[in-house]
Motif scaffolding. Structure first.
Motif, PDB file in Angstrom:
ATOM      1  N   HIS A  57       0.816  -1.217   0.000  1.00  0.00           N
ATOM      2  CA  HIS A  57       0.000   0.000   0.000  1.00  0.00           C
ATOM      3  C   HIS A  57       0.852   1.271   0.000  1.00  0.00           C
ATOM      4  O   HIS A  57       0.411   2.308   0.476  1.00  0.00           O
ATOM      5  CB  HIS A  57      -0.927  -0.014   1.210  1.00  0.00           C
ATOM      6  N   TYR A  58       2.068   1.163  -0.529  1.00  0.00           N
ATOM      7  CA  TYR A  58       2.982   2.312  -0.470  1.00  0.00           C
ATOM      8  C   TYR A  58       2.435   3.543  -1.192  1.00  0.00           C
ATOM      9  O   TYR A  58       2.812   4.665  -0.889  1.00  0.00           O
ATOM     10  CB  TYR A  58       4.338   1.931  -1.076  1.00  0.00           C
ATOM     11  N   ALA A  59       1.546   3.342  -2.159  1.00  0.00           N
ATOM     12  CA  ALA A  59       1.076   4.478  -2.964  1.00  0.00           C
ATOM     13  C   ALA A  59      -0.084   5.222  -2.324  1.00  0.00           C
ATOM     14  O   ALA A  59      -0.565   6.209  -2.878  1.00  0.00           O
ATOM     15  CB  ALA A  59       0.680   3.993  -4.356  1.00  0.00           C
ATOM     16  N   THR A  60      -0.527   4.740  -1.185  1.00  0.00           N
ATOM     17  CA  THR A  60      -1.646   5.419  -0.506  1.00  0.00           C
ATOM     18  C   THR A  60      -1.139   6.014   0.804  1.00  0.00           C
ATOM     19  O   THR A  60      -0.127   5.553   1.351  1.00  0.00           O
ATOM     20  CB  THR A  60      -2.783   4.425  -0.191  1.00  0.00           C
ATOM     21  N   ARG A  98       8.706   3.988  -2.124  1.00  0.00           N
ATOM     22  CA  ARG A  98       8.153   4.892  -3.132  1.00  0.00           C
ATOM     23  C   ARG A  98       9.238   5.351  -4.118  1.00  0.00           C
ATOM     24  O   ARG A  98       9.005   5.421  -5.326  1.00  0.00           O
ATOM     25  CB  ARG A  98       7.526   6.121  -2.446  1.00  0.00           C
ATOM     26  N   LYS A 113      10.031   2.545  -6.531  1.00  0.00           N
ATOM     27  CA  LYS A 113       9.026   2.414  -7.595  1.00  0.00           C
ATOM     28  C   LYS A 113       9.166   3.564  -8.594  1.00  0.00           C
ATOM     29  O   LYS A 113       9.033   3.351  -9.819  1.00  0.00           O
ATOM     30  CB  LYS A 113       7.616   2.413  -6.979  1.00  0.00           C
ATOM     31  N   CYS A 151       5.176  10.967  -9.635  1.00  0.00           N
ATOM     32  CA  CYS A 151       5.112  11.505  -8.265  1.00  0.00           C
ATOM     33  C   CYS A 151       3.805  11.095  -7.600  1.00  0.00           C
ATOM     34  O   CYS A 151       3.802  10.568  -6.478  1.00  0.00           O
ATOM     35  CB  CYS A 151       5.264  13.032  -8.336  1.00  0.00           C
ATOM     36  N   ALA A 169       1.680   8.736  -8.665  1.00  0.00           N
ATOM     37  CA  ALA A 169       1.453   7.286  -8.730  1.00  0.00           C
ATOM     38  C   ALA A 169       2.131   6.534  -7.592  1.00  0.00           C
ATOM     39  O   ALA A 169       1.667   5.469  -7.181  1.00  0.00           O
ATOM     40  CB  ALA A 169       1.954   6.744 -10.072  1.00  0.00           C
ATOM     41  N   VAL A 170       3.243   7.066  -7.083  1.00  0.00           N
ATOM     42  CA  VAL A 170       3.947   6.346  -6.016  1.00  0.00           C
ATOM     43  C   VAL A 170       3.586   6.861  -4.623  1.00  0.00           C
ATOM     44  O   VAL A 170       4.140   6.395  -3.627  1.00  0.00           O
ATOM     45  CB  VAL A 170       5.482   6.392  -6.215  1.00  0.00           C
ATOM     46  N   GLY A 171       2.676   7.845  -4.571  1.00  0.00           N
ATOM     47  CA  GLY A 171       2.152   8.232  -3.262  1.00  0.00           C
ATOM     48  C   GLY A 171       2.631   9.554  -2.698  1.00  0.00           C
ATOM     49  O   GLY A 171       2.324   9.869  -1.547  1.00  0.00           O
TER      50      GLY A 171
END
Lengths: 138, 134
Positions: free
Chosen positions: B19-22, B60, B63, B79, B81-83
């Motif tokens: 869940h790194y992107a949230t 992040r 990725k 930027c 997209a990876v959170g």
């Protein structure tokens, strides 16, 4: 039998600074850049040699190196006494001028050698001494 | 340290990987693995040598590096997209982590091999055993 080189190590004092030097000044490209815990596996290479990469290995205390070993290695690298290499070029004078303009420090300009090459010596930004070498036409 | 903690810490890392992107707070992460934020940070750092927040930022950035190398997606889109919520903080953290700006990194890269190969001698020397779930 062993038939080719794949990965070689260049010891550096700071990986970020070394990456800037090898990409922006020397024109290398990034091949691998991944974190394994706090260990950064970082390699660069030349587009003309896609199957050879150079690890920009930072000297730091880890499971493999003690504080004393790190201090000693750092001294050797900074003094240019550990990592040496020879980079080939088709035109030593031209490459010397290009790299000098980018801020690369040469400690010897292109010099004609009796053994069939023209060579210059530069330092990377960690202190490693490198030769820039051109084969003379026979 | 109770025997159940490493499992919870591994779960925390897996949740960060997934869940790194949230947006993820330490309180929410701690709640999901049934540990207090303080204990989670301390135990996570003990095992992985970085805090959950540092690990998340690293995940992040990793990725982002992959997307910069292997796609033509714009830096602004990467930027998000990876959170990261701010392009400024993304660029600053990216430069701090890699030495290059996102654009310079893309310009200096070839498409990455996947998965990344790391020689066994290096793993052995540096005690690398627990590879990330990339």
């Amino acid at each position: 039998m062993i038939n080719r080189l794949s990965v070689a190590t260049i010891w550096v004092l700071d990986q970020n600074e070394a990456l800037r030097f090898y990409t922006e000044k020397l024109g290398f490209t990034i091949r691998a850049d991944a974190l394994f815990g706090d260990y950064r596996w970082l390699t660069v290479g030349l587009d003309s040699q896609p199957d050879v990469e150079f690890q920009l290995a930072v000297i730091k205390v880890s499971d493999g190196y003690t504080q004393a070993e790190v201090a000693f290695l750092t001294q050797l690298v900074a003094a240019g006494k550990l990592g040496n290499g020879v980079w080939k070029t088709d035109n030593c004078q031209q490459t010397y001028e290009l790299l000098s303009a980018r801020g690369v420090e040469f400690i010897q300009p292109p010099t004609d050698r009796p053994y069939g090459i023209i060579e210059a010596i530069f330092k990377d930004n960690s202190g490693n001494l490198m030769v820039l070498s051109q084969d003379k036409p026979r | 340290m109770p025997l159940t903690v490493p499992k919870q810490i591994r779960l925390a890392r897996r949740l960060l990987d997934q869940h790194y992107a949230t947006p993820i707070t330490i309180e929410a992460l701690g709640s999901q693995v049934a540990l207090s934020p303080y204990y989670l940070i301390r135990a996570f750092k003990h095992i992985y040598k970085q805090t959950p927040h540092q690990y998340l930022i690293g995940r992040r950035i990793a990725k982002a590096k992959e997307l910069l190398r292997n796609t033509q997606i714009s830096v602004t889109e990467i930027c998000a997209a990876v959170g990261f919520e701010s392009l400024g903080s993304f660029s600053t953290l990216f430069r701090k982590a890699t030495g290059l700006s996102p654009r310079a990194y893309r310009a200096s890269s070839l498409p990455a091999a996947s998965p990344t190969y790391i020689p066994l001698c290096v793993c052995f020397l540096h005690g690398i055993q627990d590879l990330p779930d990339f």
